[in-house]
Design an enzyme around this catalytic site. Structure first.
Site, short mmCIF file in Angstrom:
data_model
loop_
_atom_site.label_atom_id
_atom_site.label_comp_id
_atom_site.label_asym_id
_atom_site.label_seq_id
_atom_site.Cartn_x
_atom_site.Cartn_y
_atom_site.Cartn_z
N HIS A 194 29.66 -7.00 9.70
CA HIS A 194 28.96 -7.98 10.52
C HIS A 194 27.61 -7.44 10.99
O HIS A 194 26.55 -8.04 10.75
CB HIS A 194 29.84 -8.35 11.72
CG HIS A 194 29.25 -9.40 12.60
ND1 HIS A 194 29.66 -10.70 12.57
CD2 HIS A 194 28.27 -9.36 13.54
CE1 HIS A 194 28.96 -11.41 13.44
NE2 HIS A 194 28.11 -10.61 14.05
N GLU A 195 27.64 -6.29 11.63
CA GLU A 195 26.41 -5.75 12.20
C GLU A 195 25.43 -5.35 11.10
O GLU A 195 24.22 -5.44 11.27
CB GLU A 195 26.72 -4.56 13.12
CG GLU A 195 27.66 -4.88 14.28
CD GLU A 195 27.24 -6.08 15.14
OE1 GLU A 195 26.04 -6.42 15.16
OE2 GLU A 195 28.12 -6.68 15.78
N GLU A 203 22.92 -15.00 12.87
CA GLU A 203 24.38 -14.95 12.79
C GLU A 203 24.87 -15.36 11.40
O GLU A 203 25.93 -14.91 10.95
CB GLU A 203 24.99 -15.82 13.90
CG GLU A 203 26.47 -15.62 14.16
CD GLU A 203 26.85 -14.27 14.75
OE1 GLU A 203 25.97 -13.46 15.09
OE2 GLU A 203 28.07 -14.02 14.86
ZN ZN Z 1 26.52 -11.32 15.36
#
Ligand code: ZN
Length: 509
Positions: A272-273, A302
């Site tokens: 994710h990061e 995102e």
């Molecule tokens: Zn995020």
């Protein structure tokens, strides 16, 4: 003949670049605070950050900056005065103007008061959460709500005060547009969860064993290497909440959280990061300090993180790539796990109380719950004191679970304590945008699954770079999505993606 750089434009860019350098320093201080800072430095660090934030706000709203901007664009009407600018430069100047007007719309005293409320609010929230004492947090929440209403009034809006708050994180998105997407999605998701609930459940016990933390961490580093994260332009560290931060495309750092019994959480966090970091690393360096060198919106940001975490990470081809590595690294733990079992366990759906650990299907409902509550608080149809009850009821309605305490209920996230209203919807939008983008990517690279299975990720990275990262804020979020996919944004791709994937996993129909 090579065009001469425009003098006024260069001056404006220089000025803005200076402010950007300062905010880069601010983000490094925050990164340090979450990773290595000695505990006793907390109070001086808060002062250091506040001081720097004040200087940055002054820089961004200074007479000097306004003067430089005014030579290029009429601040009142938005008419470009320097016709000789390139279309790219004109876009930058327009963004500089609208950012400036938004920044300027908030009186300096209000910005200071808000910053103070935010740091006091977080402090009170930490204790209130620890002691499960909502009453302790309530006075701050009341102030947060009233100051957000005031903020909306300062910023101005056409239809709903929430639009002004949302615009800070997702420019040009409105509550009315969100409703158009969220309301049908809500019905679809609650229906899907019911169907999954009555199907044969997935077994993920294998993830709940104990996995050595330092081994988990080094596996995270390997994972980054495999997907092409450049350690010369970033690093991986540990923090209590995973995050990514970037002060420049050449320095984009990420963190992960390691829990010996939540081994999949580290893998998800790292992916994710890293998705966020790829975006920051791919922003055009020549435009560093100008709006063209920035990300479009939190929702688009995102979409990049969820792309790597869910669309790639939780896909079957990726599981097939990952499993042999896992078996090798964590010898003896996953020996008998088949690819199918691994993929299903990785995608287990289970309504739970906590947003951050939620699966792909229940996740957007956690967001919608917060969105609906924020709207009601801003409208005044919900009083802050009644938040715990409203939370419990909505949680039951959407996910069929009820928190036993406010700590695991309405006080679980830091956002409201910080004063951030309008932020949550971007988490759900990220998933929807990622799905919309994926349809175009899949069309261009129908063999993506084979590539992923073989550990070849550069094709994916290049596609994201070309279609999203390199453009900075050259286009609006909507334009960018349309440009990349050829179609207007809708939730269709997301809905059919979930329907197909989870029908397979849970043998529905
Ligand atoms: Zn995020």
């Amino acid at each position: 003949m090579k065009k001469q750089p425009h003098k006024d434009y260069t001056r404006l860019h220089q000025h803005s670049r200076h402010a950007k350098i300062l905010s880069g320093i601010e983000s490094l201080l925050s990164w340090d605070q979450e990773t290595y800072m000695p505990k006793n430095a907390a109070s001086i660090r808060a002062e250091q950050i506040k001081t720097l934030a004040g200087i940055i706000h002054k820089e961004q709203t200074s007479k000097k900056f306004a003067n430089a901007l005014e030579r290029l664009i009429d601040l009142k009407t938005g008419k470009i005065l320097a016709e000789e600018l390139s279309s790219e430069q004109k876009r930058a100047v327009e963004l500089w103007r609208s950012d400036y007007l938004k920044e300027k719309a908030l009186p300096a005293k209000f910005v200071e008061d808000f910053a103070r409320l935010s740091s006091e609010g977080v402090f009170a929230w930490e204790t209130a959460k620890k002691e499960n004492n909502f009453k302790m947090f309530l006075p701050y929440l009341k102030k947060v709500v009233s100051m957000n209403r005031k903020k909306a009034d300062y910023l101005g809006f056409k239809n709903h005060p929430y639009d002004a708050l949302l615009d800070r994180y997702e420019p040009e998105m409105t509550a009315a547009e969100l409703d158009k997407v969220f309301i049908p999605l809500r019905t679809f998701l609650t229906g899907l969860i019911k169907k999954i609930g009555s199907a044969k459940q997935v077994d993920d016990a294998v993830f709940k064993q104990e996995y050595n933390p330092s081994q988990q961490f080094s596996f995270g580093q390997k994972l980054l290497e495999w997907i092409g994260y450049d350690p010369a332009s970033g690093r991986l560290d540990i923090s209590s909440h995973p995050f990514s931060t970037s002060s420049h495309p050449s320095d984009s750092r990420i963190t992960t959280r390691i829990d010996p019994r939540l081994f999949i959480s580290n893998i998800r966090s790292v992916l994710h990061e890293c998705g966020h970091a790829f975006y920051e690393m791919g922003l055009p360096e020549a435009h560093y300090g100008s709006p063209l060198g920035e990300a479009v919106s939190l929702g688009i940001h995102e979409s990049q993180s969820r792309w790597w975490e869910t669309r790639i990470g939780q896909s079957k081809p990726f599981c097939s790539f990952l499993l042999p590595h896992l078996k090798q690294e964590f010898e003896g733990k996953l020996e008998h796990l088949s690819l199918d079992q691994f993929w299903k366990a990785f995608n287990k759906v289970e309504p739970s109380l906590t947003r951050v650990e939620a699966d792909e299907v229940t996740y957007p409902l956690h967001v919608m719950l917060r969105y609906e509550i924020e709207i009601a608080l801003i409208e005044g149809t919900l009083q802050p004191k009644d938040l715990p009850q409203a939370w419990g009821e909505k949680m039951q309605e959407l996910l069929g679970v009820t928190p036993k305490t406010d700590s695991e209920g309405c006080m679980q996230d830091i956002h409201w304590a910080m004063g951030a209203f309008g932020y949550f919807p971007t988490y759900a939008l990220g998933n929807l945008y990622a799905a919309h983008l994926f349809t175009a990517f899949e069309k261009k690279h129908p063999n993506w699954d084979t590539l992923v299975q073989q550990g070849e990720f550069s094709t994916i990275k290049t596609w994201l770079y070309e279609n999203i990262h390199q453009h900075g804020r050259r286009y609006t979020g909507k334009e960018l999505l349309k440009k990349a996919t050829g179609t207007d944004f809708s939730s269709d791709a997301y809905i059919s993606y979930l329907e197909n994937k989870y029908s397979q996993i849970y043998c529905l129909n």
